[in-house]
Write a protein that holds these residues in place. Structure first.
Motif, PDB file in Angstrom:
ATOM      1  N   PRO A 285      95.412  50.507  68.374  1.00  5.56           N
ATOM      2  CA  PRO A 285      94.463  49.388  68.377  1.00  5.56           C
ATOM      3  C   PRO A 285      94.624  48.545  67.105  1.00  5.56           C
ATOM      4  N   GLU A 286      94.365  47.257  67.214  1.00  2.75           N
ATOM      5  CA  GLU A 286      94.460  46.393  66.041  1.00  2.75           C
ATOM      6  C   GLU A 286      93.296  46.633  65.072  1.00  2.75           C
ATOM      7  N   ARG A 287      92.152  47.003  65.606  1.00  3.67           N
ATOM      8  CA  ARG A 287      90.947  47.153  64.779  1.00  3.67           C
ATOM      9  C   ARG A 287      90.390  48.570  64.920  1.00  3.67           C
ATOM     10  N   PHE A 288      90.174  49.228  63.806  1.00  2.00           N
ATOM     11  CA  PHE A 288      89.501  50.524  63.775  1.00  2.00           C
ATOM     12  C   PHE A 288      88.159  50.347  63.067  1.00  2.00           C
ATOM     13  N   THR A 289      87.075  50.859  63.678  1.00  2.00           N
ATOM     14  CA  THR A 289      85.747  50.724  63.077  1.00  2.00           C
ATOM     15  C   THR A 289      85.101  52.097  62.948  1.00  2.00           C
ATOM     16  N   GLU A 290      84.262  52.233  61.920  1.00  2.00           N
ATOM     17  CA  GLU A 290      83.557  53.488  61.710  1.00  2.00           C
ATOM     18  C   GLU A 290      82.516  53.702  62.811  1.00  2.00           C
ATOM     19  N   ASP A 291      82.249  54.949  63.091  1.00  5.82           N
ATOM     20  CA  ASP A 291      81.313  55.318  64.152  1.00  5.82           C
ATOM     21  C   ASP A 291      79.962  54.625  63.976  1.00  5.82           C
ATOM     22  N   GLY A 292      79.482  54.000  65.048  1.00  4.18           N
ATOM     23  CA  GLY A 292      78.172  53.356  65.038  1.00  4.18           C
ATOM     24  C   GLY A 292      78.199  51.863  64.811  1.00  4.18           C
ATOM     25  N   LEU A 293      79.272  51.335  64.262  1.00  3.03           N
ATOM     26  CA  LEU A 293      79.312  49.899  63.969  1.00  3.03           C
ATOM     27  C   LEU A 293      79.358  49.048  65.232  1.00  3.03           C
TER      28      LEU A 293
END
Length: 410
Positions: free
Chosen positions: A296-304
């Motif tokens: 994936p191009e974007r990784f986000t922290e859990d919950g964001l």
């Protein structure tokens, strides 16, 4: 105030402070997973100190009150308003037990000082409110059932109530929280109910003693004593329970992001100092998957991205960070097909677990799959282990085959 100070110095509960502190710290440090270095996890771990305290509070308060009732001391104190006497005793006992809880919390917090973020103050309030409720419950039991066995019976009943009857995931009377992440917070509704229950129970404790006393005082106190007891029971009955949650999802007011190779990594604002750690982990994932998988191009922290949207975690150490990043990669490959046959789902699940294990192991630089619990038919890591033992170029066909099974069209 003088009565409270006298009770504070003479209550027998003070002799149990040291053993209860030892039991509380043992539950914090010896039960559950590692929590040091993460304020959300530390905040939840500190609540485990309340387990022996709420049980002990019910038994000790019931024993003390029943003993005083049997000795007739309350009659000797007729010159003083009995609710004031009961209130001073209850406040003194609750102060000792709450002090133990707060000391245990301070010790726990000290182990995480310096980590990104800050302690969450509603969690000590959660614990203290539970202790006050338990003390008040013990006082009511001691007043209504003054027997030599009341204390022991109340402790057993407290263990049954807080340890077995109350659902720790949904009830405001839960003794502790065993899991926490930065995307969750203690439910304000549940905390409000917990405080209200404590207040009503205290009202019952300081009036029921006078209601069961002899003489004219008894008739005058029957109405408030009965009312507080009934209201407390009703509040427990209608409080949030099954289907609700002791924790609620947070809504981010901002995010902290940084570029990572050909993509972006975003974390909660409190975790901005740990953003380089997340970027480095994503870099490892991109390095091992180059020319093999599309990340994936974007990784986000859990919950964001909202409840149930997934994301990686920084709350559980480097191993969990890599594993959760691998899971995000495999989740992105899984097509949205709606309902599928069980056999197709099993094949996809097996491929996802193998792919996740391979990504995690390669990112850690290991030829042995991590010892995480796997699911279903994919629980045997033998195939992944054999693939990891091959030269890196020879691993590519296996990985692409797993990815093909996982991402097969609906």
């Amino acid at each position: 105030m003088t009565g409270y100070l006298i009770e504070l110095r003479r209550t027998p509960v003070r002799w149990f402070a040291a053993p209860l502190l030892a039991a509380s710290l043992a539950l914090v440090f010896l039960v559950g997973e590692d929590w040091q270095g993460s304020w959300p996890e530390t905040s939840a771990a500190a609540t485990r100190a309340g387990i022996p305290l709420v049980i002990g509070a019910v038994g000790l308060a019931a024993h003390r009150t029943s003993q005083l009732r049997r000795s007739g001391v309350d009659v000797l104190l007729s010159a003083r308003p009995l609710p004031a006497v009961e209130g001073a005793r209850l406040a003194a006992d609750a102060s000792w037990l709450s002090g133990v809880y707060l000391v245990s919390t301070a010790v726990t917090w000290a182990m995480t000082v310096g980590a990104p973020g800050a302690p969450w103050p509603e969690y000590p309030l959660f614990g203290v409110a539970g202790i006050v409720f338990a003390v008040a419950l013990g006082y009511v039991a001691g007043c209504l059932l003054p027997s030599r066995f009341t204390g022991a019976a109340a402790a057993v009943a407290g263990f049954a109530l807080f340890g077995m009857v109350v659902d720790t995931q949904s009830s405001p009377l839960a003794h502790s929280l065993f899991h926490q992440s930065i995307g969750l917070r203690l439910s304000s509704a549940h905390l409000g109910w917990r405080i209200a229950l404590a207040v009503l129970a205290v009202g019952a404790a300081v009036t029921v003693g006078q209601a069961v006393a002899e003489g004219r005082r008894r008739r005058a106190a029957l109405v408030p004593g009965t009312a507080f007891c009934v209201l407390t029971l009703l509040a427990v009955a209608v409080s949030p329970g099954n289907g609700s949650s002791l924790q609620e999802h947070r809504t981010p007011s901002a995010t902290a992001c940084a570029p990572a190779d050909d993509g972006t990594v975003c974390v909660w604002p409190e975790h901005e100092p740990r953003l380089p750690e997340a970027v480095a982990a994503v870099g490892k994932m991109r390095a091992v998957s180059a020319n093999v998988l599309s990340l994936p191009e974007r990784f986000t922290e859990d919950g964001l991205n909202g409840p149930g949207a997934g994301g990686f975690t920084l709350d559980h150490g480097a191993g969990a960070l890599l594993d959760s990043l691998a899971a995000e990669t495999t989740n992105a490959l899984w097509p949205q097909c709606g309902r599928e046959e069980d056999a197709v789902l099993e094949r996809r699940s097996a491929a996802a677990v193998k792919l996740n294990s391979w990504l995690d192991s390669r990112a850690r630089g290991s030829r042995t799959p991590a010892s995480y619990d796997l699911v279903g038919d994919a629980a045997d890591p033998a195939e992944v282990k054999r693939v990891l033992g091959r030269p890196v170029p020879e691993q590519t066909p296996y990985v692409r085959r797993w990815a093909g099974v996982l991402a097969a069209p609906c």
